[in-house]
Design a protein around this motif. Structure first.
Motif, PDB file in Angstrom:
ATOM      1  N   MET A   1       0.846  -1.189   0.000  1.00 15.68           N
ATOM      2  CA  MET A   1       0.000   0.000   0.000  1.00 15.68           C
ATOM      3  C   MET A   1       0.888   1.247   0.000  1.00 15.68           C
ATOM      4  N   ASN A   2       0.612   2.184  -0.891  1.00 11.37           N
ATOM      5  CA  ASN A   2       1.385   3.417  -0.987  1.00 11.37           C
ATOM      6  C   ASN A   2       0.718   4.530  -0.179  1.00 11.37           C
ATOM      7  N   ILE A   3       1.495   5.132   0.726  1.00 10.32           N
ATOM      8  CA  ILE A   3       0.942   6.201   1.554  1.00 10.32           C
ATOM      9  C   ILE A   3       1.897   7.393   1.593  1.00 10.32           C
ATOM     10  N   ILE A   4       1.375   8.499   2.125  1.00 10.54           N
ATOM     11  CA  ILE A   4       2.179   9.685   2.433  1.00 10.54           C
ATOM     12  C   ILE A   4       1.982   9.973   3.915  1.00 10.54           C
ATOM     13  N   ILE A   5       3.034  10.406   4.583  1.00 10.00           N
ATOM     14  CA  ILE A   5       2.963  10.777   5.993  1.00 10.00           C
ATOM     15  C   ILE A   5       3.248  12.265   6.129  1.00 10.00           C
ATOM     16  N   VAL A   6       2.379  12.980   6.817  1.00 15.93           N
ATOM     17  CA  VAL A   6       2.594  14.411   7.044  1.00 15.93           C
ATOM     18  C   VAL A   6       2.417  14.703   8.528  1.00 15.93           C
ATOM     19  N   ASP A   7       3.509  15.187   9.150  1.00 18.26           N
ATOM     20  CA  ASP A   7       3.499  15.519  10.576  1.00 18.26           C
ATOM     21  C   ASP A   7       4.543  16.605  10.799  1.00 18.26           C
ATOM     22  N   THR A  18       9.651   4.175   9.267  1.00 11.31           N
ATOM     23  CA  THR A  18      10.458   2.995   9.559  1.00 11.31           C
ATOM     24  C   THR A  18       9.602   1.833  10.058  1.00 11.31           C
ATOM     25  N   ILE A  19       8.715   2.136  11.007  1.00 11.63           N
ATOM     26  CA  ILE A  19       7.886   1.089  11.613  1.00 11.63           C
ATOM     27  C   ILE A  19       6.905   0.505  10.604  1.00 11.63           C
ATOM     28  N   LEU A  20       6.228   1.381   9.855  1.00 10.20           N
ATOM     29  CA  LEU A  20       5.222   0.900   8.912  1.00 10.20           C
ATOM     30  C   LEU A  20       5.848   0.124   7.755  1.00 10.20           C
ATOM     31  N   GLU A  21       6.975   0.612   7.236  1.00 12.21           N
ATOM     32  CA  GLU A  21       7.608  -0.096   6.121  1.00 12.21           C
ATOM     33  C   GLU A  21       8.198  -1.435   6.569  1.00 12.21           C
ATOM     34  N   SER A  22       8.535  -1.555   7.863  1.00  5.71           N
ATOM     35  CA  SER A  22       9.071  -2.822   8.357  1.00  5.71           C
ATOM     36  C   SER A  22       8.022  -3.932   8.339  1.00  5.71           C
ATOM     37  N   SER A  23       6.752  -3.541   8.221  1.00  5.79           N
ATOM     38  CA  SER A  23       5.677  -4.533   8.149  1.00  5.79           C
ATOM     39  C   SER A  23       5.678  -5.263   6.816  1.00  5.79           C
ATOM     40  N   GLY A  24       6.327  -4.662   5.824  1.00  8.73           N
ATOM     41  CA  GLY A  24       6.342  -5.252   4.492  1.00  8.73           C
ATOM     42  C   GLY A  24       5.068  -4.999   3.707  1.00  8.73           C
ATOM     43  N   GLY A  99     -10.887   8.702   8.529  1.00 12.22           N
ATOM     44  CA  GLY A  99     -10.620   8.229   9.878  1.00 12.22           C
ATOM     45  C   GLY A  99      -9.957   9.255  10.752  1.00 12.22           C
ATOM     46  N   TYR A 100      -9.986   8.986  12.055  1.00  6.33           N
ATOM     47  CA  TYR A 100      -9.410   9.876  13.062  1.00  6.33           C
ATOM     48  C   TYR A 100      -8.993   8.979  14.218  1.00  6.33           C
ATOM     49  N   ILE A 101      -7.689   8.807  14.387  1.00  3.92           N
ATOM     50  CA  ILE A 101      -7.204   7.982  15.490  1.00  3.92           C
ATOM     51  C   ILE A 101      -6.115   8.739  16.247  1.00  3.92           C
ATOM     52  N   LEU A 102      -5.881   8.313  17.473  1.00  8.30           N
ATOM     53  CA  LEU A 102      -4.911   8.975  18.334  1.00  8.30           C
ATOM     54  C   LEU A 102      -3.552   8.293  18.241  1.00  8.30           C
ATOM     55  N   LYS A 103      -2.489   9.104  18.365  1.00  5.15           N
ATOM     56  CA  LYS A 103      -1.140   8.569  18.255  1.00  5.15           C
ATOM     57  C   LYS A 103      -0.853   7.529  19.340  1.00  5.15           C
ATOM     58  N   GLN A 104      -1.447   7.732  20.494  1.00  2.00           N
ATOM     59  CA  GLN A 104      -1.197   6.780  21.576  1.00  2.00           C
ATOM     60  C   GLN A 104      -1.856   5.418  21.322  1.00  2.00           C
ATOM     61  N   ASP A 105      -2.758   5.377  20.349  1.00  3.90           N
ATOM     62  CA  ASP A 105      -3.419   4.123  19.982  1.00  3.90           C
ATOM     63  C   ASP A 105      -2.669   3.490  18.813  1.00  3.90           C
ATOM     64  N   PHE A 106      -1.341   3.429  18.942  1.00  5.54           N
ATOM     65  CA  PHE A 106      -0.479   3.097  17.814  1.00  5.54           C
ATOM     66  C   PHE A 106      -0.720   1.697  17.253  1.00  5.54           C
ATOM     67  N   GLU A 107      -1.084   0.746  18.124  1.00  5.70           N
ATOM     68  CA  GLU A 107      -1.251  -0.632  17.647  1.00  5.70           C
ATOM     69  C   GLU A 107      -2.369  -0.757  16.608  1.00  5.70           C
ATOM     70  N   SER A 108      -3.257   0.234  16.572  1.00  5.90           N
ATOM     71  CA  SER A 108      -4.360   0.176  15.606  1.00  5.90           C
ATOM     72  C   SER A 108      -4.014   0.843  14.279  1.00  5.90           C
ATOM     73  N   LEU A 109      -2.812   1.426  14.167  1.00  4.85           N
ATOM     74  CA  LEU A 109      -2.490   2.215  12.989  1.00  4.85           C
ATOM     75  C   LEU A 109      -2.474   1.390  11.703  1.00  4.85           C
ATOM     76  N   LEU A 110      -1.740   0.292  11.692  1.00  7.30           N
ATOM     77  CA  LEU A 110      -1.658  -0.512  10.475  1.00  7.30           C
ATOM     78  C   LEU A 110      -3.025  -1.068  10.080  1.00  7.30           C
ATOM     79  N   PRO A 111      -3.796  -1.655  10.990  1.00 10.10           N
ATOM     80  CA  PRO A 111      -5.149  -2.094  10.609  1.00 10.10           C
ATOM     81  C   PRO A 111      -6.019  -0.944  10.116  1.00 10.10           C
ATOM     82  N   SER A 112      -5.841   0.234  10.706  1.00 11.43           N
ATOM     83  CA  SER A 112      -6.640   1.397  10.284  1.00 11.43           C
ATOM     84  C   SER A 112      -6.282   1.801   8.859  1.00 11.43           C
TER      85      SER A 112
END
Length: 208
Positions: A1-7, A18-24, A99-112
């Motif tokens: 999946m191709n994404i862009i990150i803006v923060d 780094t974390i997301l790309e390590s998922s493959g 969607g709208y999720i919180l950074k502290q809920d990190f474990e849900s990021l990839l499924p989201s």
């Protein structure tokens, strides 16, 4: 999946990459630091999902989302923020964010991200638990739905959608078929110029 990150915190962006790309399963096409860069990066790469913070210098994530979604209604935007702010939640929903999720809920990021890429709406548990408060705190008698051609039956359906009822539940409560409910919803969305049932629910909760 191709994404862009803006923060606006580059350390956060690079860590997420780094974390997301390590998922493959994720390929980060680009990283931005503010809303203006989000708009430019989206135009350049057209990612499957734009993962974006809200509070940023020069242009906020909400402002960037408004520009992007006006140009590209199919854009899938997932907000990732530290702020559990009612106003931000409502604005993101009305804009058409997926969607709208919180950074502290990190474990849900990839499924989201996966869910949003498929066109689903994703909101963290903290956000979902606040929606009933929106419903309870507004007076729904002020908005003139009849001016938009909304019938009494359609208004009943809108109210049930805002309460989180599924098409099957609405059909059972109103003694209709699910197909009829779907037809009603299509007509309602067209009359109110909204994209989906999530925007419809937020419209009901806020446009009073």
């Amino acid at each position: 999946m191709n994404i862009i990150i803006v923060d606006d915190d580059q350390f956060v962006s690079l860590s997420l990459k780094t974390i997301l790309e390590s998922s493959g399963e994720i390929n980060v096409l680009g990283i931005g630091n503010n809303g203006k860069e989000a708009v430019a990066l989206y135009e350049t790469y057209r990612p499957e999902v734009l993962l974006m913070d809200i509070r940023m210098d020069e242009m906020t994530g909400l402002e960037a989302a408004e520009i992007i979604l006006k140009r590209h209604s199919e854009a899938k935007i997932l907000f990732l923020t530290t702020f559990l702010d009612d106003e931000y939640i409502v604005q993101s929903l009305l804009l058409g964010a997926k969607g709208y999720i919180l950074k502290q809920d990190f474990e849900s990021l990839l499924p989201s991200l996966k869910a949003v890429a498929k066109g689903q709406n994703v909101f963290g548990n903290e956000i979902i638990t606040r929606l009933p408060d929106f419903l309870a705190s507004v007076n729904h008698s002020q908005y003139d739905y009849s001016a938009k051609g909304i019938t009494d039956k359609e208004l009943e359906i809108i109210e049930l959608v805002a309460k989180g009822r599924s098409n099957r539940e609405i059909a059972g409560q109103l003694y209709l078929s699910e197909g009829t409910v779907r037809n009603y919803l299509s007509a309602i969305l067209e009359k109110l110029e909204l994209r989906d049932r999530t925007q419809l629910a937020v419209f009901y909760l806020t446009e009073q």
